[in-house]
Scaffold this motif. Structure first.
Motif, PDB file in Angstrom:
ATOM      1  N   LEU A  95       9.077 -16.919   5.662  1.00  0.00           N
ATOM      2  CA  LEU A  95      10.060 -16.724   4.602  1.00  0.00           C
ATOM      3  C   LEU A  95      10.673 -15.329   4.674  1.00  0.00           C
ATOM      4  CD1 LEU A  95       8.492 -19.258   3.630  1.00  0.00           C
ATOM      5  CD2 LEU A  95       8.915 -18.500   1.311  1.00  0.00           C
ATOM      6  N   LEU A  96       9.839 -14.346   4.985  1.00  0.00           N
ATOM      7  CA  LEU A  96      10.319 -12.966   5.097  1.00  0.00           C
ATOM      8  C   LEU A  96      11.418 -12.869   6.152  1.00  0.00           C
ATOM      9  CD1 LEU A  96       8.040  -9.808   5.296  1.00  0.00           C
ATOM     10  CD2 LEU A  96       9.969 -10.072   6.826  1.00  0.00           C
ATOM     11  N   TYR A 150       9.993  -6.052   6.049  1.00  0.00           N
ATOM     12  CA  TYR A 150       8.592  -6.016   6.488  1.00  0.00           C
ATOM     13  C   TYR A 150       7.884  -4.816   5.872  1.00  0.00           C
ATOM     14  CZ  TYR A 150       4.545  -6.095   9.599  1.00  0.00           C
ATOM     15  OH  TYR A 150       3.271  -6.143  10.104  1.00  0.00           O
ATOM     16  N   GLU A 151       8.545  -3.666   5.880  1.00  0.00           N
ATOM     17  CA  GLU A 151       7.909  -2.468   5.317  1.00  0.00           C
ATOM     18  C   GLU A 151       7.690  -2.618   3.815  1.00  0.00           C
ATOM     19  OE1 GLU A 151      10.042   0.983   6.787  1.00  0.00           O
ATOM     20  OE2 GLU A 151       8.605   1.018   8.452  1.00  0.00           O
ATOM     21  N   SER A 152       8.649  -3.199   3.095  1.00  0.00           N
ATOM     22  CA  SER A 152       8.394  -3.333   1.657  1.00  0.00           C
ATOM     23  C   SER A 152       7.317  -4.384   1.402  1.00  0.00           C
ATOM     24  CB  SER A 152       9.653  -3.571   0.838  1.00  0.00           C
ATOM     25  OG  SER A 152      10.462  -4.493   1.442  1.00  0.00           O
ATOM     26  N   TRP A 153       7.241  -5.398   2.247  1.00  0.00           N
ATOM     27  CA  TRP A 153       6.157  -6.388   2.097  1.00  0.00           C
ATOM     28  C   TRP A 153       4.783  -5.735   2.307  1.00  0.00           C
ATOM     29  CZ3 TRP A 153       3.044  -8.536   6.234  1.00  0.00           C
ATOM     30  CH2 TRP A 153       2.193  -9.571   5.814  1.00  0.00           C
ATOM     31  N   LEU A 154       4.681  -4.840   3.290  1.00  0.00           N
ATOM     32  CA  LEU A 154       3.400  -4.160   3.534  1.00  0.00           C
ATOM     33  C   LEU A 154       2.941  -3.389   2.305  1.00  0.00           C
ATOM     34  CD1 LEU A 154       3.808  -2.666   7.138  1.00  0.00           C
ATOM     35  CD2 LEU A 154       2.444  -4.649   6.446  1.00  0.00           C
ATOM     36  N   VAL A 155       3.893  -2.781   1.619  1.00  0.00           N
ATOM     37  CA  VAL A 155       3.560  -1.942   0.468  1.00  0.00           C
ATOM     38  C   VAL A 155       3.391  -2.779  -0.803  1.00  0.00           C
ATOM     39  CG1 VAL A 155       4.370  -0.049  -0.998  1.00  0.00           C
ATOM     40  CG2 VAL A 155       4.784   0.012   1.476  1.00  0.00           C
ATOM     41  N   GLU A 156       4.304  -3.729  -1.006  1.00  0.00           N
ATOM     42  CA  GLU A 156       4.375  -4.401  -2.306  1.00  0.00           C
ATOM     43  C   GLU A 156       3.806  -5.808  -2.318  1.00  0.00           C
ATOM     44  OE1 GLU A 156       8.528  -4.190  -3.120  1.00  0.00           O
ATOM     45  OE2 GLU A 156       8.531  -2.017  -2.897  1.00  0.00           O
TER      46      GLU A 156
END
Ligand code: ATP
Length: 248
Positions: A84-85, A179-185
């Motif tokens: 989905l990402l 991807y980076e915001s998924w890693l954090v949030e």
């Protein structure tokens, strides 16, 4: 196909005139040591382009972007969310660089004007460490042959002056950002963006999977990206690895 800025995704880039499938080439490369995150394969043509569930992907020379990128996600148990990402990032990019209202059919088909312009195939494993390969085939110029039903290219849909390079640069930027915001949030932000782009939610769909098939209303996606289909009094979660949906 240079990455135009200081980002990491796609800095390690290998471009081939023709390959079987970009996912396959990248997977072979995983046998080498120390392949960096964001390592990317682009091909001008695929002779064995693949989609989900073993389906083939039409990938003629010079007319589409055929690209696969390696990621090392820390939470592989949530690999479905990467599917989905990737679709969300592609939609971000297409909307940003064209005037087209791109949408997503669950889990990750790129849709414009009710027709499919992109397919995404995520493959994942755990050896030597957790890895995921995000592969995309995006129809950019020319016309899709009539025997591929419900398909369109970005140019056919009305995109102007779009090149493979421009699309790649926008996609690399947006895939890295999501991807980076998924890693954090975590998953919530991806799910929210996916809902906003979805052309599936609210529709009556026919789901086909290992269980056979059934019809119901696509009501939502859960926090791991499974589609929740209302069938009688139950809400049935289906996952992207094994189920396809279409209009009944
Ligand atoms: P569905 O479209 O039924 O949801 P899927 O998501 O399971 O299928 P994908 O793996 O994304 O399918 O793509 C494979 C399917 O897409 C093929 O079966 C074919 O019908 C169609 N197709 C193949 N090549 C292209 C292309 N270049 N553009 C659009 N559609 C294509």
């Amino acid at each position: 196909f240079r990455r135009d800025e200081s980002g990491w995704l796609g800095q390690d880039l290998r471009v081939f005139p023709t390959v079987g499938s970009t996912n396959h080439v990248l997977r072979e490369r995983l046998k080498e040591e120390n392949v960096p995150p964001g390592a990317t394969i682009i091909a001008l043509e695929q002779t064995q382009g693949r989609g989900r569930l073993g389906r083939s992907w039409w990938s003629p020379p010079g007319r589409g972007l055929y690209v696969s990128t390696l990621l090392y996600p820390p939470r592989l148990q949530h690999a479905g969310i990467l599917s989905l990402l990737a679709a969300v990032a592609l939609t971000d990019a297409v909307r940003r660089i064209t005037n087209l209202t791109a949408g997503i059919k669950w889990p990750n088909d790129g849709i414009i004007q009710g027709k499919k312009y992109a397919g995404i195939l995520v493959e994942a494993g755990t050896a030597p460490i957790s890895w995921a390969i995000v592969g995309m085939g995006i129809n950019v110029t020319g016309q899709v042959p009539g025997d591929i039903a419900h398909a369109i290219t970005l140019e056919q849909a009305g995109a102007k002056k779009l090149t493979l390079e421009l699309l790649w640069q926008a996609l690399a930027h947006d895939l890295e950002a999501r991807y980076e915001s998924w890693l954090v949030e975590g998953n919530a932000g991806i799910i929210e963006a996916w809902r906003a782009y979805s052309v599936t939610l609210g529709q009556i769909v026919l789901a086909q999977g290992p269980f056979g098939q059934f019809t119901g209303r696509a009501e939502d996606v859960d926090e791991e990206g499974r589609l929740l289909i209302r069938h009688g009094s139950s809400l049935i979660p289906v996952s992207s690895g094994e189920v396809s949906v279409r209009a009944p």
